[in-house]
Design an enzyme around this catalytic site. Structure first.
Site, PDB file in Angstrom:
ATOM      1  N   GLY A   1       0.834  -1.198   0.000  1.00 23.53           N
ATOM      2  CA  GLY A   1       0.000   0.000   0.000  1.00 23.53           C
ATOM      3  C   GLY A   1       0.870   1.250   0.000  1.00 23.53           C
ATOM      4  O   GLY A   1       2.058   1.194  -0.320  1.00 23.53           O
TER       5      GLY A   1
ATOM      6  N   GLU B   1     -18.962   9.782  -1.119  1.00 26.46           N
ATOM      7  CA  GLU B   1     -18.568   9.745  -2.528  1.00 26.46           C
ATOM      8  C   GLU B   1     -19.402   8.721  -3.297  1.00 26.46           C
ATOM      9  O   GLU B   1     -19.862   8.985  -4.414  1.00 26.46           O
ATOM     10  CB  GLU B   1     -17.069   9.449  -2.643  1.00 26.46           C
TER      11      GLU B   1
ATOM     12  N   ASP C   1      -2.523   2.024   7.894  1.00 29.64           N
ATOM     13  CA  ASP C   1      -3.797   1.844   8.587  1.00 29.64           C
ATOM     14  C   ASP C   1      -3.730   0.769   9.663  1.00 29.64           C
ATOM     15  O   ASP C   1      -4.603   0.690  10.532  1.00 29.64           O
ATOM     16  CB  ASP C   1      -4.898   1.458   7.583  1.00 29.64           C
TER      17      ASP C   1
END
Lengths: 461, 461
Positions: B10, B168, B297
């Site tokens: 990531g 979104e 995260d």
């Protein structure tokens, strides 16, 4: 107003729908189990990570948006009631005045359907992305493998069938290994990949003249593809293929051999040929039902030389337009369907092409032939031109320029697996999928991997 | 030469790998169960058929190609032996000198994991294409349905969770229904679609100030989205959701609520927070193991105000670079890992943004705030700029220009289903998938469909 029902949104179905829609004289319902029209001739590029699915597939709805009297339904046709003039599909029943059946064809495994799990064919977007996944995963597995034999197996790719699709796949894999992937791996040299094109006949590309096929064979060999002729595959499994006594260990096997017409043809209780294609009359209808047309790869259409017309996009397109015109004429003349009044379908041969890698192609129309770089340019222009939907044309053209200049493949993503994992409780793993190969992998002892890790540590040098 | 192992490709992992690779002082092995780095902030656009997966995902190998001492492996980390300094993964064992764990987070269903089948989250490409499939199939089902109640259910979309992703998604679905699909259907009016954004708290976008959240709420409502506040979802099934006593029939439910760190954190036997994130020290290591870093995260990193830093790309990126620098310093100084010598990680707040539809956004960095069209332009530029890999930037920009001018969605393909059918013997159907809904459909009597067909025949008017 007369109501025409079209089954299938391929080249035949879409072109019939467009023409009927334009006329405004007929209301149309087009039924397909997929929501998109697919530009099949470029599907191998999706499988080879050169293009994205949306570059060569357009929603049928979007294509037919302008025609208010054309309705698109997502669903699977199941049977026909020819006397009551009804189509039965998985969502109910649709009555029709005219029926156009254009469900196409899929691959035939010559009675060995169990092979499909190990050697997917290339007919749908789903299959293309699956093939992409398998080819890319094979290189990943080779990079992971420490056992040389296992590594060699993952680096071996077998394509069964020497038709245009097989030739295009073989050429593309060889080039991807040599160029696109060459700098990406540390343990393996992707250029060492072995690509075999296995053909039962004594030459590839039977649709073309011998000299063109010969050119293609040489072009493939120059790319490092091993063209294996006169060899019939007798078995396919998770570890490779068998040709009689000979076993070839391969991590990836792709199927580009037989063609089998959609089984829906059986529902029309009319004679089929050996490939399951519906034998149609000169006006493309079936006997005793002058309002039921069968077109495209599903139809066995006698050509001028007596042989059936080939399963090509131009044949399907021309047949779809022909049927639409026939219907429009009869509707305009307010006459009942009447074969006598119809002039028979005549195919105007536009010729055919196949491309080998990124700068060679062969083409042939009647006596006219061409091959080499110029043919490839023509191939490029023709395919861009016929690609449906302007956005796609536009982006495909840009991507090709890009790929040609950079040798890169934009869409090298392994996706399917991921989502399978996410819902592993819901989906059982696919034979030959990464999950499977992982399981094979973990059988080998863990520590063996250390050597590979050390090898990778430049401290060694 | 020191060997660093990075788990996860990531933002944190890729940036650490790049920096370590550039230095040439450390050999690196990066391990990920997916072959691509994903630009998460734009994933919702793949789910909404605006972008193709390959526009926002790049093979990790391709990103790290320039760094000869960085090796990429496709595989899943399973456990760690912190004393022997080894990573155990599904392909064997990898020894390390430094370990960087950056496996990220997925959605939390608050102990109701059975909901995932009915309400997928949006964290991977596979999930994005599945969400796309479900949203598009819902409209197809509505078009097929004759029972008004069933039709209304298919036309109802529920998004659970009022964070940036939920906002979104809600905005994008509402706009797709109003613009992109408006002319595509004959029976339904796609603009009638009902889009609900369900939020348990008393306002959406808690990460933002109240006035910004208020602006976003108004913007969503102006797009026709029903923003339902103070409502906790108590159950989710194939037919919709429950909020306490209230039932809402919905054909599509999307999950954008809780976040749950990757379970790999448990393997580090060190304290986790309630979200399963690993509590790290000021140098982002875990107690007693100064050579083991946790970033992104997956990490619970105390911020200046005492609260953990948010799960944003900039946080992960900065953390990845910080860790790489720490390692490079120590390797250069030929000193053993020593927390005392390290200056603590400091996050430079770059602010955050969320976009609502095709011309509005909100942004906020510390005290500085912006919203409206100008903010949207900034959002556009920033996202294009940070998109990894030039080809992607280039094509995404073109597609956006195109979409903005034409209101069209290029990638409206329903794929997953197809391939499932092809291997129906191998894959069991997914609950709530099209196969499922088809079965519901066929339960209803066939003939009822005729009325719909007649309705579609303009002869009726």
């Amino acid at each position: 107003m007369a109501h025409a029902v079209i089954i299938g949104g391929g080249f035949a179905g879409i072109n019939a729908a467009k023409r009927l829609g334009k006329s405004g004289k007929v209301s149309v319902t087009i039924l397909d189990q997929r929501n998109h029209h697919l530009f099949q001739p470029l599907l191998y590029q999706v499988a080879m990570a050169g293009l994205d699915p949306s570059d060569i597939a357009v929603p049928i709805r979007a294509l037919l948006r302008p025609y208010r009297r054309v309705r698109t339904l997502l669903g699977r046709a199941e049977s026909f009631d020819l006397d009551r003039r009804e189509v039965h599909f998985d969502g109910g029943v649709i009555p029709y005045d005219y029926l156009i059946v254009a469900c196409g064809a899929s691959h035939s495994y010559f009675g060995n359907d169990q092979w499909e799990a190990y050697a997917p064919g290339l007919k749908s977007v789903g299959q293309a992305t699956e093939i992409r996944r398998r080819v890319l995963v094979a290189f990943e597995q080779a990079e992971r493998a420490s056992d040389p034999e296992e590594q060699a197996r993952w680096m071996t790719f077998v394509i069964v069938g020497g038709g245009p699709t097989g030739v295009e796949l073989a050429g593309a894999i060889a080039e991807m290994a040599t160029f696109a992937l060459s700098k990406d791996f540390r343990t393996i040299n992707s250029a060492d990949a072995r690509v075999l094109l296995v053909q039962s006949g004594d030459r590839i590309l039977k649709q073309f003249d011998a000299d063109q096929a010969e050119y293609a064979t040489q072009a493939l060999r120059s790319l490092g593809v091993e063209v294996v002729l006169g060899s019939r595959v007798t078995n396919i499994g998770a570890s490779g293929i068998e040709i009689g006594e000979q076993r070839i260990a391969a991590g990836t096997v792709l199927w580009a051999a037989g063609v089998q017409a959609n089984r829906i043809g059986l529902q029309l209780d009319t004679p089929l040929d050996r490939a399951g294609r519906v034998k149609v009359q000169p006006d493309l209808t079936i006997p005793a039902h002058s309002n039921v047309f069968v077109v495209g790869d599903l139809a066995h259409t006698p050509g001028p030389d007596g042989n059936p017309l080939p399963g090509l996009a131009p044949v399907a397109t021309q047949a779809g337009c022909y049927v639409a015109d026939v219907i429009i004429d009869e509707v305009r003349a307010e006459s009942a369907p009447d074969p006598a009044r119809r002039k028979p379908f005549e195919y105007r041969d536009k010729g055919q092409m196949a491309t080998i890698g990124r700068k060679r192609a062969i083409m042939q129309a009647g006596k006219r032939k061409k091959n080499g770089f110029l043919a490839w340019i023509v191939w490029l222009v023709v395919h861009i031109y016929f690609l449906s939907g302007f956005r796609n044309r536009f982006f495909v053209f840009l991507k090709w320029c890009w790929a040609y200049l950079t040798f890169s493949k934009g869409a090298r993503l392994i996706v399917q697996k991921e989502w399978r994992q996410a819902e592993s409780e819901m989906l059982s793993p696919v034979v030959g999928s990464l999950d499977e190969t992982y399981r094979q992998d973990t059988r080998s002892p863990g520590p063996r991997f250390e050597s590979l890790t050390r090898a990778s540590q430049p401290s060694a040098d």
